[in-house]
Motif scaffolding. Structure first.
Motif, PDB file in Angstrom:
ATOM      1  N   GLU A  99     -35.573 -48.339  47.764  1.00  0.00           N
ATOM      2  CA  GLU A  99     -34.462 -48.858  46.964  1.00  0.00           C
ATOM      3  C   GLU A  99     -33.959 -50.130  47.609  1.00  0.00           C
ATOM      4  O   GLU A  99     -33.873 -50.215  48.836  1.00  0.00           O
ATOM      5  N   LEU A 100     -33.645 -51.112  46.781  1.00  0.00           N
ATOM      6  CA  LEU A 100     -33.147 -52.399  47.270  1.00  0.00           C
ATOM      7  C   LEU A 100     -31.909 -52.802  46.497  1.00  0.00           C
ATOM      8  O   LEU A 100     -31.849 -52.626  45.279  1.00  0.00           O
ATOM      9  N   ASP A 101     -30.929 -53.330  47.197  1.00  0.00           N
ATOM     10  CA  ASP A 101     -29.797 -54.011  46.581  1.00  0.00           C
ATOM     11  C   ASP A 101     -29.981 -55.482  46.938  1.00  0.00           C
ATOM     12  O   ASP A 101     -29.957 -55.826  48.120  1.00  0.00           O
ATOM     13  N   ILE A 102     -30.170 -56.305  45.938  1.00  0.00           N
ATOM     14  CA  ILE A 102     -30.453 -57.713  46.223  1.00  0.00           C
ATOM     15  C   ILE A 102     -29.517 -58.633  45.467  1.00  0.00           C
ATOM     16  O   ILE A 102     -29.083 -58.343  44.356  1.00  0.00           O
ATOM     17  N   GLU A 103     -29.205 -59.738  46.121  1.00  0.00           N
ATOM     18  CA  GLU A 103     -28.407 -60.789  45.507  1.00  0.00           C
ATOM     19  C   GLU A 103     -29.377 -61.694  44.756  1.00  0.00           C
ATOM     20  O   GLU A 103     -30.306 -62.240  45.333  1.00  0.00           O
ATOM     21  N   VAL A 104     -29.151 -61.837  43.461  1.00  0.00           N
ATOM     22  CA  VAL A 104     -30.080 -62.583  42.615  1.00  0.00           C
ATOM     23  C   VAL A 104     -29.524 -63.968  42.304  1.00  0.00           C
ATOM     24  O   VAL A 104     -28.359 -64.113  41.923  1.00  0.00           O
ATOM     25  N   ARG A 105     -30.368 -64.956  42.485  1.00  0.00           N
ATOM     26  CA  ARG A 105     -30.070 -66.324  42.047  1.00  0.00           C
ATOM     27  C   ARG A 105     -31.159 -66.745  41.086  1.00  0.00           C
ATOM     28  O   ARG A 105     -32.293 -66.987  41.485  1.00  0.00           O
ATOM     29  N   LYS A 106     -30.811 -66.816  39.833  1.00  0.00           N
ATOM     30  CA  LYS A 106     -31.785 -67.124  38.788  1.00  0.00           C
ATOM     31  C   LYS A 106     -32.087 -68.616  38.764  1.00  0.00           C
ATOM     32  O   LYS A 106     -31.197 -69.453  38.844  1.00  0.00           O
ATOM     33  N   SER A 107     -33.366 -68.932  38.646  1.00  0.00           N
ATOM     34  CA  SER A 107     -33.799 -70.318  38.525  1.00  0.00           C
ATOM     35  C   SER A 107     -33.315 -70.882  37.192  1.00  0.00           C
ATOM     36  O   SER A 107     -33.326 -70.182  36.177  1.00  0.00           O
ATOM     37  N   LYS A 108     -32.916 -72.137  37.201  1.00  0.00           N
ATOM     38  CA  LYS A 108     -32.452 -72.747  35.947  1.00  0.00           C
ATOM     39  C   LYS A 108     -33.589 -72.913  34.944  1.00  0.00           C
ATOM     40  O   LYS A 108     -33.359 -73.124  33.770  1.00  0.00           O
ATOM     41  N   PHE A 109     -34.825 -72.765  35.400  1.00  0.00           N
ATOM     42  CA  PHE A 109     -35.982 -72.900  34.519  1.00  0.00           C
ATOM     43  C   PHE A 109     -36.451 -71.564  33.948  1.00  0.00           C
ATOM     44  O   PHE A 109     -37.328 -71.511  33.105  1.00  0.00           O
TER      45      PHE A 109
END
Length: 172
Positions: A99-109
């Protein structure tokens, strides 16, 4: 401070056919520390202990290898089908998580939309594991992985199994 032997296993394609007298051969890259002949290492996430019988670099036998050096290892204590692409060999414990809790930063593309209940792929180094999205709170995503993954670095890549793997970047 003790030297840390750490090998990121980078190629398994030739490994399956290469067994000789109980020895399995693996190709990889030393990421940190000094790797020495006769070191005892653990394979993560498999959890198997192996002995480094010999080390080759640039087609020459060497007694030790340093970070950045590509190596071929003769390993005792593991069969070729127990090693997978992306497995990590280390003299220190490596976290293996399902199990992972991750901080997501979505690419603008990216056109990929994260949603709870969606199946996604998680790539960490050369390990690629499918996962279910369980919870999305702001930019923190909770994932349940189908198989354990060795977490030895902070960044991973998330991708839709239906598209090219360039949809999102995350910090584990």
């Amino acid at each position: 401070m003790a030297a840390r032997s750490f090998l990121a296993h980078s190629s398994i394609s030739q490994l399956r056919a290469q067994i000789f007298l109980g020895t399995t051969f693996a190709l990889g890259l030393v990421k940190s520390g000094t790797l020495k002949q006769y070191d005892k290492l653990t394979v993560y996430p498999a959890g198997k202990e192996v002995l480094v019988r010999s080390i080759q670099s640039q087609d020459k036998d060497v007694k030790e290898a340093v970070p950045g050096q590509r190596v071929g290892l003769a390993l005792k204590g593991i069969e070729p089908d127990e090693l997978k692409r992306g497995h990590v060999l280390s003299s220190e414990q490596v976290k293996c998580l399902k199990e992972l809790d991750i901080e997501v930063r979505k690419s603008k593309f990216s056109k990929f939309e994260l949603a709870v209940g969606k199946k996604i792929m998680v790539a960490l180094g050369l390990q690629i594991v499918s996962a279910d999205t369980k919870n999305l709170d702001r930019n923190i995503l909770h994932l349940t992985l189908d198989n354990p993954i060795a977490v030895y670095k902070e960044k991973c890549v998330l991708a839709s199994p239906d598209s090219m793997p360039r949809s999102a970047s995350a910090r584990a």
